[in-house]
Design a protein around this motif. Structure first.
Motif, short mmCIF file in Angstrom:
data_model
loop_
_atom_site.label_atom_id
_atom_site.label_comp_id
_atom_site.label_asym_id
_atom_site.label_seq_id
_atom_site.Cartn_x
_atom_site.Cartn_y
_atom_site.Cartn_z
N PRO A 6 46.64 -0.90 -80.04
CA PRO A 6 45.59 -0.17 -80.76
C PRO A 6 44.36 0.05 -79.88
CG PRO A 6 46.55 -1.83 -82.17
CD PRO A 6 47.15 -2.04 -80.81
N ALA A 7 43.64 1.12 -80.13
CA ALA A 7 42.56 1.56 -79.24
C ALA A 7 41.53 0.47 -78.95
CB ALA A 7 41.88 2.80 -79.83
N PRO A 8 41.03 -0.31 -79.95
CA PRO A 8 40.05 -1.35 -79.60
C PRO A 8 40.61 -2.39 -78.64
CG PRO A 8 40.02 -0.91 -81.95
CD PRO A 8 41.22 -0.21 -81.41
N VAL A 9 41.89 -2.74 -78.78
CA VAL A 9 42.50 -3.73 -77.89
C VAL A 9 42.64 -3.16 -76.48
CG1 VAL A 9 44.55 -5.14 -77.48
CG2 VAL A 9 43.69 -4.85 -79.81
N GLU A 10 43.08 -1.91 -76.38
CA GLU A 10 43.19 -1.28 -75.07
C GLU A 10 41.84 -1.18 -74.38
OE1 GLU A 10 45.63 -0.13 -73.08
OE2 GLU A 10 47.20 -0.91 -74.39
N ALA A 11 40.78 -0.95 -75.16
CA ALA A 11 39.44 -0.88 -74.58
C ALA A 11 39.05 -2.21 -73.95
CB ALA A 11 38.42 -0.46 -75.63
N PHE A 12 39.36 -3.31 -74.63
CA PHE A 12 39.08 -4.63 -74.06
C PHE A 12 39.94 -4.86 -72.82
CE2 PHE A 12 36.49 -5.65 -77.62
CZ PHE A 12 35.77 -6.78 -77.28
N LYS A 13 41.18 -4.44 -72.86
CA LYS A 13 42.07 -4.67 -71.73
C LYS A 13 41.58 -3.95 -70.48
CE LYS A 13 45.92 -2.55 -70.84
NZ LYS A 13 47.25 -1.94 -70.97
N THR A 14 41.06 -2.75 -70.65
CA THR A 14 40.65 -1.96 -69.49
C THR A 14 39.20 -2.21 -69.09
OG1 THR A 14 40.10 -0.09 -70.95
CG2 THR A 14 42.32 -0.14 -70.00
N GLN A 15 38.33 -2.62 -70.03
CA GLN A 15 36.91 -2.75 -69.74
C GLN A 15 36.37 -4.17 -69.86
OE1 GLN A 15 34.42 0.69 -70.95
NE2 GLN A 15 36.12 1.23 -72.31
N GLY A 16 37.10 -5.05 -70.53
CA GLY A 16 36.62 -6.42 -70.69
C GLY A 16 36.78 -7.21 -69.40
N GLU A 17 35.76 -7.97 -69.02
CA GLU A 17 35.80 -8.71 -67.76
C GLU A 17 36.77 -9.87 -67.79
OE1 GLU A 17 32.55 -11.86 -67.08
OE2 GLU A 17 31.49 -10.21 -68.09
N ASP A 18 37.21 -10.30 -68.97
CA ASP A 18 38.13 -11.43 -69.06
C ASP A 18 39.60 -11.03 -69.00
OD1 ASP A 18 36.19 -13.55 -69.37
OD2 ASP A 18 35.78 -12.74 -71.36
N PHE A 19 39.88 -9.75 -68.87
CA PHE A 19 41.26 -9.25 -68.86
C PHE A 19 41.66 -8.85 -67.44
CE2 PHE A 19 40.15 -9.09 -73.22
CZ PHE A 19 41.31 -9.01 -73.96
N ILE A 20 42.86 -9.26 -67.04
CA ILE A 20 43.41 -8.93 -65.73
C ILE A 20 44.81 -8.37 -65.94
CG2 ILE A 20 44.07 -9.80 -63.45
CD1 ILE A 20 42.13 -12.16 -64.03
N THR A 21 45.12 -7.27 -65.29
CA THR A 21 46.44 -6.66 -65.36
C THR A 21 47.00 -6.53 -63.96
OG1 THR A 21 45.77 -5.40 -67.32
CG2 THR A 21 47.74 -4.65 -66.18
N ALA A 22 48.28 -6.87 -63.79
CA ALA A 22 48.90 -6.81 -62.47
C ALA A 22 50.39 -6.56 -62.62
CB ALA A 22 48.66 -8.11 -61.69
N PRO A 23 51.02 -5.96 -61.60
CA PRO A 23 52.46 -5.66 -61.69
C PRO A 23 53.35 -6.88 -61.48
CG PRO A 23 51.60 -4.94 -59.57
CD PRO A 23 50.41 -5.39 -60.38
N ASP A 24 52.84 -7.95 -60.89
CA ASP A 24 53.67 -9.14 -60.67
C ASP A 24 52.80 -10.39 -60.76
OD1 ASP A 24 52.62 -9.91 -57.91
OD2 ASP A 24 53.41 -7.92 -57.47
N LEU A 25 53.47 -11.53 -60.82
CA LEU A 25 52.75 -12.79 -61.07
C LEU A 25 51.85 -13.16 -59.90
CD1 LEU A 25 52.34 -15.12 -63.07
CD2 LEU A 25 54.20 -16.33 -61.92
N GLY A 26 52.28 -12.92 -58.67
CA GLY A 26 51.45 -13.27 -57.53
C GLY A 26 50.10 -12.59 -57.57
N GLN A 27 50.10 -11.27 -57.82
CA GLN A 27 48.84 -10.54 -57.89
C GLN A 27 48.03 -10.95 -59.12
OE1 GLN A 27 49.02 -6.24 -56.88
NE2 GLN A 27 51.22 -6.58 -56.59
N LEU A 28 48.73 -11.27 -60.19
CA LEU A 28 48.02 -11.70 -61.40
C LEU A 28 47.27 -13.01 -61.15
CD1 LEU A 28 47.82 -10.87 -64.50
CD2 LEU A 28 49.40 -12.77 -64.88
N VAL A 29 47.94 -13.99 -60.54
CA VAL A 29 47.31 -15.28 -60.30
C VAL A 29 46.15 -15.14 -59.32
CG1 VAL A 29 47.66 -17.60 -59.38
CG2 VAL A 29 49.38 -16.57 -60.87
N ALA A 30 46.30 -14.28 -58.33
CA ALA A 30 45.19 -14.05 -57.39
C ALA A 30 43.97 -13.52 -58.12
CB ALA A 30 45.63 -13.08 -56.30
N GLY A 31 44.19 -12.59 -59.06
CA GLY A 31 43.08 -12.07 -59.85
C GLY A 31 42.48 -13.10 -60.77
N MET A 32 43.29 -13.99 -61.32
CA MET A 32 42.78 -15.06 -62.19
C MET A 32 41.89 -16.02 -61.41
SD MET A 32 46.42 -15.66 -64.17
CE MET A 32 45.96 -17.01 -65.25
N ASN A 33 42.32 -16.38 -60.21
CA ASN A 33 41.49 -17.27 -59.39
C ASN A 33 40.19 -16.61 -58.98
OD1 ASN A 33 43.04 -19.64 -59.37
ND2 ASN A 33 44.35 -18.93 -57.71
#
Length: 382
Positions: A213-240
């Motif tokens: 839903p649109a409000p959730v997608e807005a948080f995913k793309t603009q919220g500073e606490d959300f990280i998106t990555a194609p694989d786990l290695g890149q995801l963990v690097a972004g989390m750190n």
């Protein structure tokens, strides 16, 4: 009749709409207090140093009553789950008038808070209302044990998080999960509730392709606490990077997620979270619009992977003004105070916190209605 509208009567949104709907019928004329008008002014100009200072002062009061024996040391950083005008000021005023405040250490905090990317009040936090599928890890990368699962035991999860010495935790999930399962607290963030139309709920949860839903997608793309990555290695690097440390080990996270994925195709899984997912999907409503079909998180076809940093979100005290069964305020000497009544949240949801330490959240409203009803029907009302 003229009624002054102040503090928590404007929150939650459902209560505000009920009160104003009655006013529109001509039952009473609302008079907006200076505090509410000032709150609206601050909201209009967003944040400022005065508002931030007020929020920090209110959180400092909360820390002073923090039950360290049950929850450990209070977090140094918390988000605020209520507007700045919901500050507990009426408790101080009532105590000064002779009322007895009890059970201050009985509190309710959420563990799934994220920073609002478009804040209205200082330290504005939004709670994620999760479905059962996100994997929950503490700040060190350890998967939280049952009953610390999404939507289960909030206070047990709070203790588990704070026991690490850190004040945040992580969800790891997939796009399939966020599309089906994520909802956000607050009427402006939650069209599932506010639309009041099943067609809109189905459109937002089922007929939007891969998007949430649109409000959730807005948080995913603009919220500073959300990280998106194609694989786990890149995801963990972004989390750190986001956490500003190197506490998360990609290999350790991979091993835990792979162990969970290995149980997805097992109908007799011993993974407690997958068992909960299967149980939820036995209900048709959850299966259709609330619980994602179990799938392997590490399979690229189910990606991208998403991580969400979760903060502690302040919400309410379960204690409050002590009352008798007629909702009359009780003084420190144990005697009722003539002409003074307390009902709702200020009375600890009915009588000063009778819910106990480990309250069940869905029962809070009943105490508010009960105490208000008894006050209105009391023969002590002049």
């Amino acid at each position: 009749m003229r009624v002054v509208i102040d503090t928590c009567v404007l929150y939650p949104t459902v209560m505000r709409e009920m009160v104003l709907a009655v006013a529109r019928q001509g039952v009473f004329t609302p008079l907006w207090s200076a505090r509410i008008l000032e709150e609206w002014r601050r909201a209009a100009v967003k944040l400022g140093p005065e508002g931030v200072a007020q929020a920090e002062a209110e959180i400092a009061l909360l820390r002073a009553a923090w039950p360290q024996d049950r929850l450990g040391p209070p977090p140094k950083h918390m988000l605020s789950g209520v507007p700045a005008h919901v500050d507990g000021r009426m408790l101080k005023i009532s105590a000064a008038a002779g009322g007895h405040v009890i059970n201050r250490d009985r509190m309710w905090h959420y563990t799934e808070g994220v920073k609002n990317w478009d804040p209205i009040w200082p330290a504005h936090g939004i709670r994620i209302l999760p479905g059962p599928s996100p994997l929950w890890f503490d700040a060190t990368g350890r998967r939280l044990p049952p009953p610390c699962l999404p939507g289960f035991d909030t206070l047990a999860t709070l203790r588990e998080i704070l026991a690490t010495g850190q004040e945040y935790s992580w969800f790891i999930l997939t796009q399939k999960v966020i599309k089906k399962e994520f909802a956000l607290s607050g009427s402006e963030q939650n069209p599932d509730f506010t639309s009041k139309r099943w067609r809109e709920v189905l459109r937002g949860r089922v007929l939007t392709g891969r998007n949430a839903p649109a409000p959730v997608e807005a948080f995913k793309t603009q919220g500073e606490d959300f990280i998106t990555a194609p694989d786990l290695g890149q995801l963990v690097a972004g989390m750190n990077r986001l956490a500003g440390n190197s506490l998360l080990d990609p290999a350790r996270l991979h091993a835990q997620i792979a162990a969970r994925d290995a149980q997805v195709d097992n109908p007799f899984t011993k993974d407690a979270q997958l068992m909960a997912i299967h149980a939820a999907r036995n209900y048709r409503g959850d299966r259709l619009i609330r619980t994602a079909r179990p799938h392997k998180f590490l399979d690229p076809q189910n990606g991208p992977l998403i991580a969400v940093r979760l903060h502690i979100l302040t919400r309410k005290t379960l204690g409050g003004l002590q009352t008798d069964l007629d909702s009359r305020m009780i003084g420190a000497d144990g005697a009722p105070l003539p002409g003074l009544f307390a009902a709702g949240e200020v009375a600890g949801f009915g009588g000063g916190g009778y819910h106990g330490y480990n309250a069940l959240e869905g029962t809070f409203l009943g105490g508010c209605l009960f105490s208000g009803r008894n006050a209105g029907r009391s023969h002590h009302v002049a």
